[in-house]
Scaffold this active site. Structure first.
Site, short mmCIF file in Angstrom:
data_model
loop_
_atom_site.label_atom_id
_atom_site.label_comp_id
_atom_site.label_asym_id
_atom_site.label_seq_id
_atom_site.Cartn_x
_atom_site.Cartn_y
_atom_site.Cartn_z
N CYS A 73 0.87 -1.39 -0.06
CA CYS A 73 0.08 0.12 -0.03
C CYS A 73 0.99 1.41 -0.07
CB CYS A 73 -0.97 -0.13 1.19
SG CYS A 73 -1.94 1.39 1.68
N CYS A 83 -0.25 3.92 2.25
CA CYS A 83 -0.14 3.98 3.63
C CYS A 83 1.38 4.19 3.92
CB CYS A 83 -0.57 2.64 4.15
SG CYS A 83 -2.03 1.73 3.46
N ASP A 84 2.46 3.50 3.13
CA ASP A 84 3.71 3.45 3.57
C ASP A 84 4.90 4.25 2.73
OD1 ASP A 84 2.91 1.72 5.34
OD2 ASP A 84 2.91 0.10 3.92
#
Ligand SMILES: Cc1cc2nc3c(=O)[nH]c(=O)nc-3n(C[C@H](O)[C@H](O)[C@H](O)COP(=O)(O)OP(=O)(O)OC[C@H]3O[C@@H](n4cnc5c(N)ncnc54)[C@H](O)[C@@H]3O)c2cc1C
Length: 422
Positions: free
Chosen positions: A252, A255-256
């Site tokens: 993701c 997200c990261d």
């Protein structure tokens, strides 16, 4: 259950014996999803453990002092000491129970568990999965005054909620943040009056009986079920992938990617997701190396052109990853050239994998007709091979998996069902 403020914290929590403390906020969907579970569990465990709630916005200093950074956050205390793991985000009933159980002796737990009474609820329609497909079906059914429940193992929104930006959903001039688009979809469906059961464990699905068991004790029955469970990312199968998931390997970018400011990243894949997400990652990373198994990307041309013009990109074609391993803080990816067989090691700060998806059908695939890739076959009304069972969105056998196509499927299934039930 009791509401406290930071002044009462010392007495109620630090000198309060066994305590579970919920830092909540208003206008917070995960807090709403937690609220009924918290109340329900307080009735079961309330004689042994104190259930306390604290409004985070009005007790900011305490939240900061305790390092509480998001709502809801559940903290567990025993004799003034924080114990166990904090829970946050879409918190499941089973995770809370796990932590509470660690606080009590076995014989007392036996007594408490014996009080859990199985419950049964009945609806016209169960929608399983609350991504764009399920949320749209829920909205149309609700507006047709059909008694509908939406069930999801996570919070509503599906894949869109973790997509950085959506620029191709009609009706918006500017690109929309994925989390905002999915939040709006969910709020629209909820406002209509659809019943939500989110962040639950779906433990059994019986499509023939039209029966779903959640959190092991609650049976939900309906006349019809819509499956809208979407897909999950495929794994490469390379050694070390499973072990390093979340420890250097991510699925993701939204997200990261932010953790790779000025760092070097390897991306595996070459379809739309890989190409689009690599572009996003390059906003943070100093260098992005894309490893693709074919000699050309399969992503759309416009996205490819943007990527080829991006000076931070580095491309490796005809190669697949074989081994992922850690060397200190660094990730080492061993790739194999599929033409020459030559193996090379790429050293980076992190790896992102975007190599397609598989349908989420493990719990109920047995009697359903599936295509050769395991996706559910449905007809023009989104009806599957089992009567009164419908399937919509990415989980179905189709050529194009997009928000618009999932939304269209949800519309069709709901309208077909509304016609039948009315
Ligand atoms: C990185 C990325 C970027 C994308 N960008 C775009 C874009 O820009 N534009 C676009 O149109 N599309 C985009 N897509 C595709 C789009 O997100 C999907 O097509 C769309 O979300 C499909 O909706 P869905 O409702 O079918 O499934 P999903 O969105 O996958 O939702 C499925 C839901 O089912 C739940 N679920 C799973 N298993 C169970 C179970 N057993 N019981 C109950 N619930 C379950 C999941 O928690 C999830 O909430 C992107 C996808 C990815 C991965």
């Amino acid at each position: 259950m009791k509401e406290i403020n930071s002044i009462q914290f010392d007495l109620e929590v630090l000198q309060g014996g066994k305590v579970i403390l919920d830092f909540y906020s208003t206008e917070c969907p995960p807090c709403e999803a937690l609220s009924s579970k918290f109340e329900d569990l307080s009735k079961l465990y309330g004689n042994d453990i104190k259930f306390l709630k604290i409004y985070r916005q009005q007790n900011r200093d305490l939240a900061e002092k305790l390092g509480v950074k998001s709502s809801p956050t559940l903290l567990f205390f025993d004799e003034g000491k924080e114990i166990g793991q904090r829970l946050t985000g879409g918190i499941k009933r089973s995770d809370i129970i796990h932590n509470l159980d660690l606080m009590l002796p076995d014989d007392r737990l036996k007594e408490i568990k014996s009080k859990i009474k199985p419950s049964v609820s009945e609806y016209d329609v169960i929608v399983l999965g609350a991504g764009p497909g399920g949320l749209t079906a829920g909205l149309y059914l609700c507006q047709a005054k059909i008694n509908t429940v939406l069930i999801d193992i996570a919070l509503p929104g599906g894949q869109v909620s973790t997509t950085h930006e959506v620029s191709n959903y009609p009706g918006f001039i500017e690109p929309q943040a994925g989390y905002l688009l999915s939040h709006n979809m969910s709020e629209q469906t909820k406002l209509c009056g659809t019943v939500y059961k989110f962040a639950v464990d779906v433990t059994k699905v019986d499509l023939e009986k039209k029966e779903i068991v959640i959190d092991e004790f609650e049976t939900v029955r309906a006349k019809k079920i819509i499956i809208a469970t979407g897909t999950t990312p495929n794994r490469t199968g390379a050694t070390g992938e499973k072990e390093l998931k979340g420890k250097g390997i991510s699925y993701c970018a939204t997200c990261d990617a932010k953790y790779f400011d000025n760092k070097e990243v390897v991306v595996i894949g070459g379809g739309n997701s890989a190409v689009e997400e690599s572009d996003f990652i390059s906003r943070f990373a100093s260098k992005v190396t894309i490893v693709h198994q074919f000699e050309k990307f399969t992503a759309n041309k416009k996205a490819q052109e943007k990527l080829f013009a991006n000076p931070k990109m580095n491309f490796i074609f005809n190669c697949e990853p074989r081994v992922f391993e850690k060397d200190g803080d660094k990730m080492v990816t061993e790739i194999e050239n599929l033409i020459t067989g030559e193996k090379t090691k790429l050293v980076s700060d992190g790896v992102f994998i975007f190599i397609g998806m598989k349908p989420n059908i493990e719990l109920f695939k047995d009697n359903l007709k599936l295509d050769q890739w395991g996706y559910i076959i449905s007809d023009e009304n989104m009806q599957t091979s089992i009567s009164d069972i419908y399937a919509v969105g990415d989980v179905t056998s189709k050529k194009y998996r997009q928000i618009t196509t999932a939304v269209a499927d949800g519309t069709i299934a709901a309208m077909a069902i509304a016609k039948e039930l009315n």
